[in-house]
Design a protein around this motif. Structure first.
Motif, mmCIF file in Angstrom:
data_model
loop_
_atom_site.group_PDB
_atom_site.id
_atom_site.type_symbol
_atom_site.label_atom_id
_atom_site.label_comp_id
_atom_site.label_asym_id
_atom_site.label_seq_id
_atom_site.Cartn_x
_atom_site.Cartn_y
_atom_site.Cartn_z
ATOM 1 N N LYS A 169 1.030 -1.161 -0.006
ATOM 2 C CA LYS A 169 -0.083 -0.059 -0.099
ATOM 3 C C LYS A 169 0.843 1.236 -0.098
ATOM 4 O O LYS A 169 0.534 2.255 -0.762
ATOM 5 C CB LYS A 169 -0.807 0.081 1.239
ATOM 6 C CG LYS A 169 -1.671 1.097 1.316
ATOM 7 C CD LYS A 169 -2.970 0.888 0.037
ATOM 8 C CE LYS A 169 -3.978 1.831 0.642
ATOM 9 N NZ LYS A 169 -3.707 3.300 0.632
ATOM 10 N N GLN A 170 2.112 1.372 0.565
ATOM 11 C CA GLN A 170 2.948 2.294 0.822
ATOM 12 C C GLN A 170 3.401 2.510 -0.586
ATOM 13 O O GLN A 170 3.507 3.578 -0.874
ATOM 14 C CB GLN A 170 4.085 1.904 1.792
ATOM 15 C CG GLN A 170 3.753 2.269 3.279
ATOM 16 C CD GLN A 170 4.776 2.177 4.109
ATOM 17 O OE1 GLN A 170 5.906 1.829 3.737
ATOM 18 N NE2 GLN A 170 4.469 2.430 5.504
ATOM 19 N N ALA A 171 3.938 1.309 -1.211
ATOM 20 C CA ALA A 171 4.452 1.623 -2.654
ATOM 21 C C ALA A 171 3.342 1.832 -3.551
ATOM 22 O O ALA A 171 3.995 2.907 -4.486
ATOM 23 C CB ALA A 171 5.240 0.422 -3.104
ATOM 24 N N ALA A 172 2.296 1.675 -3.402
ATOM 25 C CA ALA A 172 1.196 2.148 -4.257
ATOM 26 C C ALA A 172 0.730 3.298 -4.358
ATOM 27 O O ALA A 172 0.612 4.415 -5.150
ATOM 28 C CB ALA A 172 -0.123 1.223 -4.273
ATOM 29 N N ASP A 173 0.725 3.912 -3.012
ATOM 30 C CA ASP A 173 0.454 5.418 -2.810
ATOM 31 C C ASP A 173 1.797 6.479 -3.200
ATOM 32 O O ASP A 173 1.101 7.554 -3.747
ATOM 33 C CB ASP A 173 -0.011 5.291 -1.269
ATOM 34 C CG ASP A 173 -1.233 4.959 -0.755
ATOM 35 O OD1 ASP A 173 -1.966 4.439 -1.505
ATOM 36 O OD2 ASP A 173 -1.348 4.796 0.361
ATOM 37 N N ALA A 174 2.810 5.661 -3.154
ATOM 38 C CA ALA A 174 3.826 6.843 -3.531
ATOM 39 C C ALA A 174 4.279 6.291 -4.895
ATOM 40 O O ALA A 174 5.065 7.308 -5.661
ATOM 41 C CB ALA A 174 5.002 6.311 -2.864
ATOM 42 N N ARG A 175 3.502 5.690 -5.796
ATOM 43 C CA ARG A 175 3.696 5.336 -7.043
ATOM 44 C C ARG A 175 5.019 4.792 -7.103
ATOM 45 O O ARG A 175 5.771 5.062 -8.190
ATOM 46 C CB ARG A 175 3.482 6.507 -7.848
ATOM 47 C CG ARG A 175 2.046 7.151 -7.811
ATOM 48 C CD ARG A 175 0.925 6.186 -8.366
ATOM 49 N NE ARG A 175 0.967 5.847 -9.604
ATOM 50 C CZ ARG A 175 0.137 4.846 -10.067
ATOM 51 N NH1 ARG A 175 -0.523 3.921 -9.421
ATOM 52 N NH2 ARG A 175 0.302 4.217 -11.391
ATOM 53 N N ASN A 176 5.522 4.266 -6.492
ATOM 54 C CA ASN A 176 6.949 3.540 -6.573
ATOM 55 C C ASN A 176 6.953 1.962 -7.175
ATOM 56 O O ASN A 176 6.643 1.092 -6.574
ATOM 57 C CB ASN A 176 7.774 3.480 -5.175
ATOM 58 C CG ASN A 176 8.970 3.111 -5.299
ATOM 59 O OD1 ASN A 176 9.609 2.439 -6.045
ATOM 60 N ND2 ASN A 176 10.025 3.655 -4.648
ATOM 61 N N LEU A 177 6.930 2.064 -8.385
ATOM 62 C CA LEU A 177 6.526 1.007 -9.285
ATOM 63 C C LEU A 177 7.341 -0.255 -8.981
ATOM 64 O O LEU A 177 7.201 -1.459 -9.052
ATOM 65 C CB LEU A 177 6.341 1.229 -10.601
ATOM 66 C CG LEU A 177 5.203 2.491 -11.030
ATOM 67 C CD1 LEU A 177 5.238 2.469 -12.798
ATOM 68 C CD2 LEU A 177 3.999 1.950 -10.355
ATOM 69 N N ASP A 178 8.835 0.084 -8.993
ATOM 70 C CA ASP A 178 9.898 -0.927 -8.841
ATOM 71 C C ASP A 178 9.613 -1.412 -7.316
ATOM 72 O O ASP A 178 9.803 -2.630 -7.173
ATOM 73 C CB ASP A 178 11.218 -0.099 -9.048
ATOM 74 C CG ASP A 178 11.696 0.343 -10.255
ATOM 75 O OD1 ASP A 178 11.123 -0.393 -11.096
ATOM 76 O OD2 ASP A 178 12.601 0.979 -10.455
ATOM 77 N N ASP A 179 9.437 -0.691 -6.312
ATOM 78 C CA ASP A 179 9.242 -1.459 -5.048
ATOM 79 C C ASP A 179 8.111 -2.189 -4.875
ATOM 80 O O ASP A 179 8.002 -3.339 -4.364
ATOM 81 C CB ASP A 179 8.890 -0.387 -4.060
ATOM 82 C CG ASP A 179 10.113 0.240 -3.431
ATOM 83 O OD1 ASP A 179 11.351 -0.114 -3.934
ATOM 84 O OD2 ASP A 179 10.348 1.246 -2.557
ATOM 85 N N PHE A 180 6.918 -1.956 -5.821
ATOM 86 C CA PHE A 180 5.776 -2.699 -5.673
ATOM 87 C C PHE A 180 5.780 -4.071 -6.526
ATOM 88 O O PHE A 180 5.548 -5.058 -5.954
ATOM 89 C CB PHE A 180 4.580 -1.878 -6.528
ATOM 90 C CG PHE A 180 3.337 -2.581 -6.226
ATOM 91 C CD1 PHE A 180 2.564 -2.385 -5.252
ATOM 92 C CD2 PHE A 180 2.755 -3.610 -7.386
ATOM 93 C CE1 PHE A 180 1.149 -2.889 -5.131
ATOM 94 C CE2 PHE A 180 1.573 -4.106 -6.984
ATOM 95 C CZ PHE A 180 0.996 -3.831 -5.940
#
Length: 212
Positions: A95-106
């Motif tokens: 959820k944190q990665a999705a909210d931050a739009r951090n695609l690599d982390d997701f």
């Protein structure tokens, strides 16, 4: 992933200079990538980045679905509070990665989420088999993730899988996992239309998919 365009030529010499290593490990790496369907090696002609071949994507999805659903069914029967907490932590980070739009982390967290099932079931070879076939699937994942609403949809599907696991409902967990893994079909439909140059002529087309 996808930093090099399909059909782009690859030079052993240039890659070795860029990476600061000899040509032998570069050649060995290219052979391995060819085995995974990521590069095409043509004797006397050269080495090129492979296009995304839909038939190979669908075959990889077929193998992955068969294995992961079987693993999920086994795990769901005996999933305990510790595993439920592990999945909850995974979802929190997603959820944190999705909210931050951090695609690599997701993407990395997505792999960790799926790996958790084989890990808890003590079936490491199952995950190795999945990893060995999913290179083409990963190319589709990287292309589709930036599409509006897609990352949120994947997160919700993961949440559904986790809830079914926590309820020890193996049938429901299997159904949610099947729906989740078959998301690639919709992604392929969109991507072939949006980026036809990325897909090879040997692809066979999205119509050659199994029935849902």
């Amino acid at each position: 992933m996808l930093e090099l365009a399909p059909n782009e030529a690859l030079s052993e010499k240039e890659l070795s200079l860029k990476l600061g290593i000899s040509r032998t490990p570069v050649r060995e790496a290219l052979i391995k990538l060819a085995d995974e369907g990521l590069v095409d090696i043509f004797p006397q002609r050269g080495t090129y980045v492979s296009p995304i071949r839909v038939a190979e994507v669908l075959e990889a999805q077929f193998i992955r679905e068969a294995l992961e659903i079987a693993v999920v069914r086994r795990v769901a029967q005996d999933a305990d509070a510790a595993f439920a907490a592990r999945l909850d932590e995974q979802l929190r980070l997603q959820k944190q990665a999705a909210d931050a739009r951090n695609l690599d982390d997701f993407i990395a967290l997505d792999d960790q989420f799926h790996h958790a099932f084989s890990d808890i079931a003590s079936l490491p070879r199952s995950w190795k088999v999945i990893q060995s076939v999913k290179s083409q699937l990963d190319r589709v994942r990287y292309l589709s993730l930036p599409q509006p609403g897609h990352i949120e949809q994947l997160y919700m599907q993961h949440s559904d899988i986790a809830a079914a696991m926590q309820a020890n409902d193996s049938d429901l967990a299997a159904r949610h996992m099947k729906t989740h893994l078959r998301e690639v079909f919709r992604s392929i439909d969109k991507l072939v239309k949006q980026h036809p140059s990325l897909f090879g002529e040997k692809a066979g087309g999205p119509a050659n998919r199994p029935a849902r």
